[in-house]
Design a protein around this motif. Structure first.
Motif, short mmCIF file in Angstrom:
data_model
loop_
_atom_site.label_atom_id
_atom_site.label_comp_id
_atom_site.label_asym_id
_atom_site.label_seq_id
_atom_site.Cartn_x
_atom_site.Cartn_y
_atom_site.Cartn_z
N ASP A 104 33.52 -9.45 45.22
CA ASP A 104 32.23 -8.84 44.89
C ASP A 104 31.31 -9.86 44.23
OD1 ASP A 104 33.22 -6.52 45.89
OD2 ASP A 104 33.34 -5.45 43.97
N ALA A 105 31.88 -10.75 43.42
CA ALA A 105 31.07 -11.76 42.75
C ALA A 105 30.43 -12.71 43.76
CB ALA A 105 31.92 -12.54 41.75
N GLN A 107 29.63 -11.92 46.82
CA GLN A 107 28.52 -11.21 47.45
C GLN A 107 27.32 -11.13 46.51
OE1 GLN A 107 28.39 -6.88 48.08
NE2 GLN A 107 28.26 -7.30 50.27
N ASP A 108 27.58 -11.00 45.21
CA ASP A 108 26.48 -10.95 44.25
C ASP A 108 25.66 -12.23 44.29
OD1 ASP A 108 27.16 -8.43 43.44
OD2 ASP A 108 28.28 -9.10 41.66
N SER A 112 21.76 -12.48 45.24
CA SER A 112 20.79 -13.18 44.39
C SER A 112 19.94 -14.14 45.21
CB SER A 112 21.53 -13.95 43.28
OG SER A 112 22.20 -13.07 42.41
#
Length: 361
Positions: A104-105, A107-108, A112
């Motif tokens: 998930d990080a 994808q974050d 961004s």
């Protein structure tokens, strides 16, 4: 929790990003000049101009018949709005991170990057709005070359939007400014008083805002009478001393240093939007003389959807006013294609409510 590609690239999400990001471009002009006064479907608008009544009722003998009054005519004015629509391709690695993130990080980080590119789009369209508003106010016209780049003058202009300021409201205002303000004995206070008087006698709203070029504050600081007037008010004197700018309230006006206003021309060079000796006087913006109109554009709600027919496709679009943005996946090469645009027009509906002055005759 990972987000779907539709959640990231859908028009509603991306339009939200493009509308919520604050612009970093300095605007030497109150936000009230950017307040939307009307929205229209598409890129065509109409407004009406009516000549207000300044005559008084006539005296009549008591008991005599009423005297007939001629009604004021109204003119319809058509406007074609300014429209911009641009796109850019994101790095294919960003698409991979969006579609199949390792975490998930990860994808974050990709999200961004999409947001950052959207912010860059936002800046471009904010820049266009700002420079068009300033050009309309400070020059009475907006110019574009054949490639759609805004220009600082009519030279090599392919499209001219001319609001038609009359000569009496330009340069020295038909002789009101008869001595250069560079002289410390010029009657600056008298000139400003005469301009305010002329504005009201011409049936226009009272002058409120003064936008000035780089030399104006020095002319006022060096002027014998103007400097004495400011020195006589502790509030004005302190504001002038601490900022080096003309204090608000001097001669009953709100003063705005506008010498930082510029646009980037087609050769990527800085083009100033106001002369060093320029002074632009305007009323408080209202619909009688100034309008800001937004038009609409259709954007898709879904990304990459194949529809059964045209009706189904039309049911999956939103009508968005003003700035808009959305994204889609392209196939040659496979990447994320980001789209953004705007449909708007600042309208100097009564150009003779504004003075565009050069204070050094």
């Amino acid at each position: 929790m990972a987000k779907s590609l539709q959640e990231i690239l859908g028009a509603r999400n991306m339009t939200g990003v493009i509308k919520d990001v604050e612009s970093g471009l300095p605007r030497p002009i109150p936000d009230s000049f950017f307040r939307v006064t009307s929205r229209v479907t598409g890129d065509k608008a109409t407004y009406f101009k009516a000549r207000g009544s300044r005559e008084s009722a006539r005296r009549g003998e008591y008991g005599s018949p009423a005297k007939r009054v001629t009604q004021k005519d109204m003119a319809e004015v058509g406007v074609t709005l300014i429209h911009s629509f641009e796109n850019q391709a994101l790095n294919p690695l960003t698409l991979q991170a969006l579609l199949n993130p390792a975490t998930d990080a990860f994808q974050d980080v990709a999200i961004s990057e999409v947001d950052r590119q959207t912010m860059e789009f936002k800046q471009r369209f904010e820049n266009l709005r700002t420079s068009c508003v300033l050009s309309a106010l400070f020059k009475g016209a907006i110019w574009f070359d054949s490639n759609g780049n805004q220009q600082n003058s009519s030279s090599s202009a392919y499209l001219t939007i001319d609001f038609g300021t009359q000569a009496n409201n330009e340069n020295q205002a038909n002789g009101i400014i008869d001595t250069t303000w560079a002289s410390n004995t010029a009657d600056i206070i008298g000139d400003l008083t005469a301009l305010k008087k002329t504005q009201r006698q011409n049936g226009r709203p009272p002058l409120r805002h003064a936008f000035y070029g780089a030399n104006i504050s020095e002319y006022i600081a060096s002027n014998t009478a103007a400097a004495a007037l400011i020195a006589g008010s502790p509030r004005l004197a302190e504001q002038f001393y601490t900022t080096g700018e003309i204090p608000n309230g001097f001669c009953g006006l709100e003063w705005h240093p506008a010498y930082e206003a510029y646009l980037m021309d087609s050769s990527d060079a800085v083009a100033s939007l106001i002369g060093d000796d320029a002074l632009i006087l305007t009323p408080e913006p209202n619909g009688s003389w100034w309008k800001f109109i937004e038009g609409s554009y259709m954007v898709p709600r879904s990304v990459g959807t194949i529809y059964a027919d045209a009706v189904a496709a039309m049911n999956d679009v939103d009508l968005v006013y003003g700035t808009f943005a959305y994204g889609r996946v392209s196939h040659d090469p496979v990447t994320v294609q980001q789209y953004a645009g705007d449909t708007f027009m600042p309208v100097l509906a009564d150009p003779n409510a504004v003075f565009v002055l050069d204070v050094t005759p």
